[in-house]
Design a protein around this motif. Sequence first.
Motif, PDB file in Angstrom:
ATOM      1  N   ALA A 170      -0.083  17.517 -18.533  1.00  0.00           N
ATOM      2  CA  ALA A 170      -1.248  18.158 -19.137  1.00  0.00           C
ATOM      3  C   ALA A 170      -0.839  19.419 -19.893  1.00  0.00           C
ATOM      4  CB  ALA A 170      -2.280  18.494 -18.069  1.00  0.00           C
ATOM      5  N   VAL A 171       0.030  20.220 -19.316  1.00  0.00           N
ATOM      6  CA  VAL A 171       0.495  21.437 -19.984  1.00  0.00           C
ATOM      7  C   VAL A 171       1.281  21.072 -21.234  1.00  0.00           C
ATOM      8  CG1 VAL A 171       2.041  23.417 -19.773  1.00  0.00           C
ATOM      9  CG2 VAL A 171       0.456  22.872 -17.925  1.00  0.00           C
ATOM     10  N   GLY A 172       2.139  20.079 -21.139  1.00  0.00           N
ATOM     11  CA  GLY A 172       2.918  19.647 -22.305  1.00  0.00           C
ATOM     12  C   GLY A 172       2.025  19.165 -23.428  1.00  0.00           C
ATOM     13  N   ALA A 173       0.999  18.407 -23.103  1.00  0.00           N
ATOM     14  CA  ALA A 173       0.066  17.915 -24.123  1.00  0.00           C
ATOM     15  C   ALA A 173      -0.705  19.074 -24.732  1.00  0.00           C
ATOM     16  CB  ALA A 173      -0.893  16.897 -23.510  1.00  0.00           C
ATOM     17  N   GLY A 174      -1.074  20.049 -23.918  1.00  0.00           N
ATOM     18  CA  GLY A 174      -1.789  21.220 -24.426  1.00  0.00           C
ATOM     19  C   GLY A 174      -0.937  22.030 -25.379  1.00  0.00           C
TER      20      GLY A 174
ATOM     21  N   ALA B  16       0.825  -1.201   0.000  1.00  0.00           N
ATOM     22  CA  ALA B  16       0.000   0.000   0.000  1.00  0.00           C
ATOM     23  C   ALA B  16       0.860   1.252   0.000  1.00  0.00           C
ATOM     24  CB  ALA B  16      -0.934  -0.001   1.200  1.00  0.00           C
ATOM     25  N   SER B  17       1.962   1.239   0.724  1.00  0.00           N
ATOM     26  CA  SER B  17       2.816   2.429   0.755  1.00  0.00           C
ATOM     27  C   SER B  17       3.433   2.673  -0.621  1.00  0.00           C
ATOM     28  CB  SER B  17       3.901   2.286   1.823  1.00  0.00           C
ATOM     29  OG  SER B  17       4.803   1.242   1.458  1.00  0.00           O
ATOM     30  N   GLY B  18       3.742   1.617  -1.337  1.00  0.00           N
ATOM     31  CA  GLY B  18       4.260   1.778  -2.706  1.00  0.00           C
ATOM     32  C   GLY B  18       3.208   2.364  -3.622  1.00  0.00           C
ATOM     33  N   CYS B  19       1.984   1.958  -3.463  1.00  0.00           N
ATOM     34  CA  CYS B  19       0.883   2.487  -4.273  1.00  0.00           C
ATOM     35  C   CYS B  19       0.671   3.961  -3.979  1.00  0.00           C
ATOM     36  CB  CYS B  19      -0.409   1.727  -4.002  1.00  0.00           C
ATOM     37  SG  CYS B  19      -0.371   0.021  -4.597  1.00  0.00           S
ATOM     38  N   VAL B  20       0.768   4.322  -2.721  1.00  0.00           N
ATOM     39  CA  VAL B  20       0.584   5.718  -2.332  1.00  0.00           C
ATOM     40  C   VAL B  20       1.690   6.569  -2.943  1.00  0.00           C
ATOM     41  CG1 VAL B  20       0.605   7.302  -0.368  1.00  0.00           C
ATOM     42  CG2 VAL B  20      -0.677   5.166  -0.238  1.00  0.00           C
ATOM     43  N   ALA B  21       2.922   6.070  -2.910  1.00  0.00           N
ATOM     44  CA  ALA B  21       4.038   6.826  -3.468  1.00  0.00           C
ATOM     45  C   ALA B  21       3.861   6.998  -4.972  1.00  0.00           C
ATOM     46  CB  ALA B  21       5.354   6.126  -3.162  1.00  0.00           C
ATOM     47  N   ARG B  22       3.442   5.957  -5.674  1.00  0.00           N
ATOM     48  CA  ARG B  22       3.218   6.052  -7.125  1.00  0.00           C
ATOM     49  C   ARG B  22       2.070   7.002  -7.423  1.00  0.00           C
ATOM     50  NH1 ARG B  22       2.104   0.559  -8.581  1.00  0.00           N
ATOM     51  NH2 ARG B  22       3.406  -0.140  -6.884  1.00  0.00           N
ATOM     52  N   THR B  23       1.013   6.924  -6.634  1.00  0.00           N
ATOM     53  CA  THR B  23      -0.131   7.808  -6.839  1.00  0.00           C
ATOM     54  C   THR B  23       0.270   9.253  -6.601  1.00  0.00           C
ATOM     55  OG1 THR B  23      -1.638   6.058  -6.162  1.00  0.00           O
ATOM     56  CG2 THR B  23      -2.484   8.293  -6.119  1.00  0.00           C
ATOM     57  N   ALA B  24       1.051   9.491  -5.565  1.00  0.00           N
ATOM     58  CA  ALA B  24       1.511  10.852  -5.289  1.00  0.00           C
ATOM     59  C   ALA B  24       2.385  11.362  -6.430  1.00  0.00           C
ATOM     60  CB  ALA B  24       2.283  10.890  -3.973  1.00  0.00           C
ATOM     61  N   ALA B  25       3.250  10.507  -6.954  1.00  0.00           N
ATOM     62  CA  ALA B  25       4.099  10.911  -8.074  1.00  0.00           C
ATOM     63  C   ALA B  25       3.249  11.222  -9.299  1.00  0.00           C
ATOM     64  CB  ALA B  25       5.118   9.819  -8.384  1.00  0.00           C
ATOM     65  N   ASN B  26       2.233  10.425  -9.544  1.00  0.00           N
ATOM     66  CA  ASN B  26       1.344  10.684 -10.671  1.00  0.00           C
ATOM     67  C   ASN B  26       0.594  11.998 -10.508  1.00  0.00           C
ATOM     68  OD1 ASN B  26       2.098   8.329 -11.921  1.00  0.00           O
ATOM     69  ND2 ASN B  26       0.344   7.158 -11.186  1.00  0.00           N
ATOM     70  N   ILE B  27       0.161  12.264  -9.299  1.00  0.00           N
ATOM     71  CA  ILE B  27      -0.566  13.513  -9.033  1.00  0.00           C
ATOM     72  C   ILE B  27       0.351  14.712  -9.238  1.00  0.00           C
ATOM     73  CG2 ILE B  27      -1.663  14.872  -7.210  1.00  0.00           C
ATOM     74  CD1 ILE B  27      -2.831  12.203  -6.165  1.00  0.00           C
ATOM     75  N   VAL B  28       1.599  14.596  -8.817  1.00  0.00           N
ATOM     76  CA  VAL B  28       2.542  15.710  -8.949  1.00  0.00           C
ATOM     77  C   VAL B  28       2.897  15.945 -10.413  1.00  0.00           C
ATOM     78  CG1 VAL B  28       4.904  16.437  -8.419  1.00  0.00           C
ATOM     79  CG2 VAL B  28       3.482  15.444  -6.636  1.00  0.00           C
ATOM     80  N   THR B  29       3.082  14.899 -11.200  1.00  0.00           N
ATOM     81  CA  THR B  29       3.504  15.072 -12.589  1.00  0.00           C
ATOM     82  C   THR B  29       2.341  15.323 -13.542  1.00  0.00           C
ATOM     83  OG1 THR B  29       3.430  12.688 -12.966  1.00  0.00           O
ATOM     84  CG2 THR B  29       5.550  13.633 -12.294  1.00  0.00           C
ATOM     85  N   LEU B  30       1.124  15.096 -13.096  1.00  0.00           N
ATOM     86  CA  LEU B  30      -0.030  15.271 -13.970  1.00  0.00           C
ATOM     87  C   LEU B  30      -0.152  16.678 -14.546  1.00  0.00           C
ATOM     88  CD1 LEU B  30      -2.510  13.908 -15.198  1.00  0.00           C
ATOM     89  CD2 LEU B  30      -3.787  14.639 -13.197  1.00  0.00           C
ATOM     90  N   PRO B  31      -0.012  17.752 -13.771  1.00  0.00           N
ATOM     91  CA  PRO B  31      -0.121  19.087 -14.360  1.00  0.00           C
ATOM     92  C   PRO B  31       0.951  19.359 -15.422  1.00  0.00           C
ATOM     93  CG  PRO B  31      -0.297  19.221 -11.984  1.00  0.00           C
ATOM     94  CD  PRO B  31       0.092  17.811 -12.317  1.00  0.00           C
TER      95      PRO B  31
END
Length: 84
Positions: A32-36, A14-29
Amino acid sequence: MRAALLILPLALLASGCVARTAANIVTLPVKAVGAGVDAVTTSQEEADRNRGREIRKQEEREAKERKRAEKDARKRAHEQGQPY
């Protein structure tokens, strides 16, 4: 004891999933800007390719029109009994 043996691996997973999810949340913007930006801008290669396609289509239209005009001229000449 058994419960502790089962909970420990689950907690680590679960801690690994949380870390991956947090990384995804941080890199998402950033993603998104790059794709735009990619969607809005046109690279030189894309512009060249699009211009080439546009020129080819224009040449095709001109060739069809020229063939149509030649066919009409032959038809008119034939109707008037003149050689083309």
